[in-house]
Design an enzyme around this catalytic site. Structure first.
Site, PDB file in Angstrom:
ATOM      1  N   ASP A  31       0.787  -1.234   0.000  1.00  0.00           N
ATOM      2  CA  ASP A  31       0.000   0.000   0.000  1.00  0.00           C
ATOM      3  C   ASP A  31       0.818   1.283   0.000  1.00  0.00           C
ATOM      4  OD1 ASP A  31       1.118   0.046   2.497  1.00  0.00           O
ATOM      5  OD2 ASP A  31      -0.665  -0.677   3.512  1.00  0.00           O
ATOM      6  N   GLU A  82      -0.036  -9.025  -1.446  1.00  0.00           N
ATOM      7  CA  GLU A  82      -0.740  -8.464  -0.281  1.00  0.00           C
ATOM      8  C   GLU A  82      -1.941  -7.623  -0.729  1.00  0.00           C
ATOM      9  OE1 GLU A  82       0.503  -5.313   2.662  1.00  0.00           O
ATOM     10  OE2 GLU A  82       1.320  -7.023   3.717  1.00  0.00           O
ATOM     11  N   GLU A 121      -2.517   5.001   2.672  1.00  0.00           N
ATOM     12  CA  GLU A 121      -2.345   3.588   2.298  1.00  0.00           C
ATOM     13  C   GLU A 121      -3.646   2.921   1.851  1.00  0.00           C
ATOM     14  OE1 GLU A 121      -0.933   5.033   4.912  1.00  0.00           O
ATOM     15  OE2 GLU A 121       1.216   4.722   4.657  1.00  0.00           O
ATOM     16  N   HIS A 148       4.909   5.990  13.465  1.00  0.00           N
ATOM     17  CA  HIS A 148       5.312   6.836  12.342  1.00  0.00           C
ATOM     18  C   HIS A 148       4.179   7.209  11.387  1.00  0.00           C
ATOM     19  CE1 HIS A 148       5.294   2.898  10.339  1.00  0.00           C
ATOM     20  NE2 HIS A 148       5.092   3.582   9.223  1.00  0.00           N
ATOM     21  N   ARG A 180       1.274   8.659   9.114  1.00  0.00           N
ATOM     22  CA  ARG A 180       0.937  10.034   8.758  1.00  0.00           C
ATOM     23  C   ARG A 180      -0.295  10.539   9.500  1.00  0.00           C
ATOM     24  NH1 ARG A 180       3.321  12.040   3.662  1.00  0.00           N
ATOM     25  NH2 ARG A 180       4.973  10.546   3.314  1.00  0.00           N
ATOM     26  N   HIS A 222      11.757   6.484  13.554  1.00  0.00           N
ATOM     27  CA  HIS A 222      11.746   6.613  12.089  1.00  0.00           C
ATOM     28  C   HIS A 222      12.492   7.881  11.668  1.00  0.00           C
ATOM     29  CE1 HIS A 222      10.065   7.053   8.038  1.00  0.00           C
ATOM     30  NE2 HIS A 222       9.534   5.841   8.137  1.00  0.00           N
TER      31      HIS A 222
HETATM   32  C1  UD1 Z   1       6.194   5.057   4.027  1.00  0.00           C
HETATM   33  C2  UD1 Z   1       4.857   4.454   3.570  1.00  0.00           C
HETATM   34  C3  UD1 Z   1       4.199   3.753   4.740  1.00  0.00           C
HETATM   35  C4  UD1 Z   1       5.123   2.748   5.404  1.00  0.00           C
HETATM   36  C5  UD1 Z   1       6.416   3.475   5.785  1.00  0.00           C
HETATM   37  C6  UD1 Z   1       7.421   2.524   6.429  1.00  0.00           C
HETATM   38  C7  UD1 Z   1       3.748   5.781   1.813  1.00  0.00           C
HETATM   39  C8  UD1 Z   1       2.767   6.827   1.493  1.00  0.00           C
HETATM   40  N1  UD1 Z   1       3.959   5.521   3.118  1.00  0.00           N
HETATM   41  O1  UD1 Z   1       5.887   6.071   4.977  1.00  0.00           O
HETATM   42  O2  UD1 Z   1       3.052   3.069   4.263  1.00  0.00           O
HETATM   43  O3  UD1 Z   1       4.513   2.240   6.566  1.00  0.00           O
HETATM   44  O4  UD1 Z   1       6.987   4.040   4.608  1.00  0.00           O
HETATM   45  O5  UD1 Z   1       8.535   3.236   6.900  1.00  0.00           O
HETATM   46  O6  UD1 Z   1       4.312   5.215   0.909  1.00  0.00           O
HETATM   47  N2  UD1 Z   1      13.343   9.126   5.450  1.00  0.00           N
HETATM   48  C9  UD1 Z   1      14.715   9.205   5.353  1.00  0.00           C
HETATM   49  N3  UD1 Z   1      15.407   8.065   5.027  1.00  0.00           N
HETATM   50  C10 UD1 Z   1      14.803   6.873   4.835  1.00  0.00           C
HETATM   51  C11 UD1 Z   1      13.400   6.799   4.963  1.00  0.00           C
HETATM   52  C12 UD1 Z   1      12.675   7.929   5.251  1.00  0.00           C
HETATM   53  O7  UD1 Z   1      15.289  10.258   5.542  1.00  0.00           O
HETATM   54  O8  UD1 Z   1      15.508   5.879   4.564  1.00  0.00           O
HETATM   55  C13 UD1 Z   1      12.561  10.364   5.783  1.00  0.00           C
HETATM   56  C14 UD1 Z   1      12.535  11.389   4.666  1.00  0.00           C
HETATM   57  O9  UD1 Z   1      12.640  12.643   5.223  1.00  0.00           O
HETATM   58  C15 UD1 Z   1      11.144  11.211   4.057  1.00  0.00           C
HETATM   59  C16 UD1 Z   1      10.355  10.864   5.309  1.00  0.00           C
HETATM   60  O10 UD1 Z   1      11.213  10.023   6.065  1.00  0.00           O
HETATM   61  O11 UD1 Z   1      10.714  12.390   3.454  1.00  0.00           O
HETATM   62  C17 UD1 Z   1       9.046  10.161   5.058  1.00  0.00           C
HETATM   63  O12 UD1 Z   1       9.233   9.060   4.163  1.00  0.00           O
HETATM   64  P1  UD1 Z   1       8.028   8.591   3.196  1.00  0.00           P
HETATM   65  O13 UD1 Z   1       8.448   7.433   2.395  1.00  0.00           O
HETATM   66  O14 UD1 Z   1       7.480   9.777   2.478  1.00  0.00           O
HETATM   67  O15 UD1 Z   1       6.906   8.161   4.213  1.00  0.00           O
HETATM   68  P2  UD1 Z   1       6.957   7.163   5.431  1.00  0.00           P
HETATM   69  O16 UD1 Z   1       6.354   7.900   6.563  1.00  0.00           O
HETATM   70  O17 UD1 Z   1       8.293   6.526   5.602  1.00  0.00           O
END
Ligand code: UD1
Length: 377
Positions: A99, A121, A135, A205, A207, A237
């Site tokens: 998702d 899934e 999601e 974590h 949203r 996170h």
């Molecule tokens: C995403 C998924 C969520 C999943 C989660 C697991 C979407 C919309 N959401 O959410 O379903 O549960 O991943 O973690 O796809 N960041 C880093 N480095 C990383 C990873 C993240 O710096 O390796 C930071 C960045 O600033 C990024 C922020 O985390 O902008 C958010 O990452 P993003 O993938 O947009 O959303 P998640 O909250 O991680």
């Protein structure tokens, strides 16, 4: 002999990687199919650590992550890039997972390129478009454009049927999260500084929980102060919004340990050694259940209610008061926790990857149609 079919396995975030790795391993063993790994890089550090653990090397990396990324921008970066890559890599079939924004964006790119997509899934539903956001929307939109639906459970299959999807191209596989845990748990070793302690795992974590995070962090602080017998370990996170909310409320409490994100092996070791897991994650509901550890879910609804029915999960809502009311007795009463350590996993049996690879081979007339997995609980 004819050329093997090129099966693109696409993912972009940490949890997708651990759940797609078993599919890649099984595809490698399936005659006539060649897995091609496409990562979007929606996550960078967190994804790379997972690729290393599963010894996977992407064939192509879109490297789209930006600091504090917005969903529309991410979508706009992934779709054209993924479409070009699918064409350049001469892909015959695409597999996406779950998702995330990556899943839907790559599925859409494949759809526009007229390449069939299977959804691993498929069919998970909270029946609430706002929770989890985005999601629930991502998975429904993905399921609208698939060639093959791979629901992990009977319930997920029923959700798809209720939305009018055809039974013909639908196979219950079990959840690959269970395969991932079974593969990696032997390699997981608890970090030295956590040994000999009574542990509670925390993750948060989502949203839709971001606004509530200071309140939830204060609730965790209260639980920690009232239960000094436990060490509350929270790998935070990398999302800066999450970090800004969590650190001020929790960093000064003696028995709360805020850590940098754990890699998958450290995370599994922490969960396995814990008395309780307190989380808003999707995957930890399956992984905690697979490890026999009780899970309190800090959400109002779950798309994984099988664990609630089977007894391994308690749904606590996402407000401090209800999270406290559910968690506090569990911390204090081992009998209540033991009742949640269930034997039969309602999510899968560790063979989901094999069924998925066989299902794809079946779509090309290279194997028999796999039988549906049936849970016992
Ligand atoms: C995403 C998924 C969520 C999943 C989660 C697991 C979407 C919309 N959401 O959410 O379903 O549960 O991943 O973690 O796809 N960041 C880093 N480095 C990383 C990873 C993240 O710096 O390796 C930071 C960045 O600033 C990024 C922020 O985390 O902008 C958010 O990452 P993003 O993938 O947009 O959303 P998640 O909250 O991680």
């Amino acid at each position: 002999m004819s050329k093997p079919k090129r099966i693109c396995v696409a993912f972009g975030t940490r949890p997708e990687a651990s759940k797609m790795a078993p599919v890649i391993y099984a595809l490698r063993k399936q005659a006539g199919l060649e897995p091609i790994i496409l990562v979007t890089g929606q996550h960078r550090e967190q994804l790379d650590s997972m690729l290393e653990i599963f010894e996977l090397k992407p064939d192509h990396d879109l490297d789209v992550m930006q600091a504090t990324q917005r969903l529309p921008d991410l979508m706009a970066r992934i779709v054209p890039e993924a479409a070009n890559s699918l064409r350049d890599l001469e892909i015959d079939y695409v597999l996406v997972h779950g998702d995330t924004l990556t899943s839907f964006a790559v599925a859409l790119a494949a759809f526009f390129e007229n390449i069939p997509v299977a959804h691993v899934e498929a069919g998970l539903r909270s029946h609430n478009l706002k929770e989890p956001f985005p999601e629930e929307g991502n998975r429904k939109l993905t399921d609208a454009i698939t060639d093959l639906d791979l629901p992990p459970t009977q319930l997920a299959k029923e959700n798809l049927i209720a939305e009018g999807k055809s039974l013909e191209n639908m196979i219950i596989t079990g959840n690959t999260a269970v395969d991932g845990v079974q593969y990696a748990i032997q390699k997981a070793v608890l970090a030295e500084h956590l040994r000999g302690k009574s542990l509670v795992t925390i993750t948060m974590h989502r949203r839709e929980n971001l606004e509530l995070m200071p309140e939830l962090a204060a609730c965790i602080a209260k639980l920690a102060k009232e239960n000094p017998q436990y060490y509350f370990v929270y790998p935070v996170h990398l999302n800066p919004v999450v970090r800004n909310a969590v650190y001020p409320a929790l960093e000064t409490i003696d028995n709360v340990l805020l850590e940098e994100p754990y890699d998958y092996l450290n995370m599994l070791a922490l969960m396995q050694a814990s008395e309780l897991i307190l989380t808003d994650s999707g995957g930890l509901q399956e992984e905690g259940t697979a490890l026999g550890v009780p899970v309190v879910v800090m959400r109002n609804v779950t798309e994984r209610p099988e664990g609630v029915t089977a007894g391994s999960l308690k749904l606590a809502g996402n407000r401090a008061e209800s999270v406290y009311a559910v968690t506090s007795p569990l911390l204090q009463d081992a009998t209540l926790r033991n009742a949640m350590r269930i034997k039969n996993n309602p999510y899968g049996d560790g063979l989901a990857g094999e069924r998925i690879a066989q299902a794809v081979a079946w779509r090309f007339g290279l194997a028999e149609r796999p039988k549906d997995w049936q849970a016992r609980y």
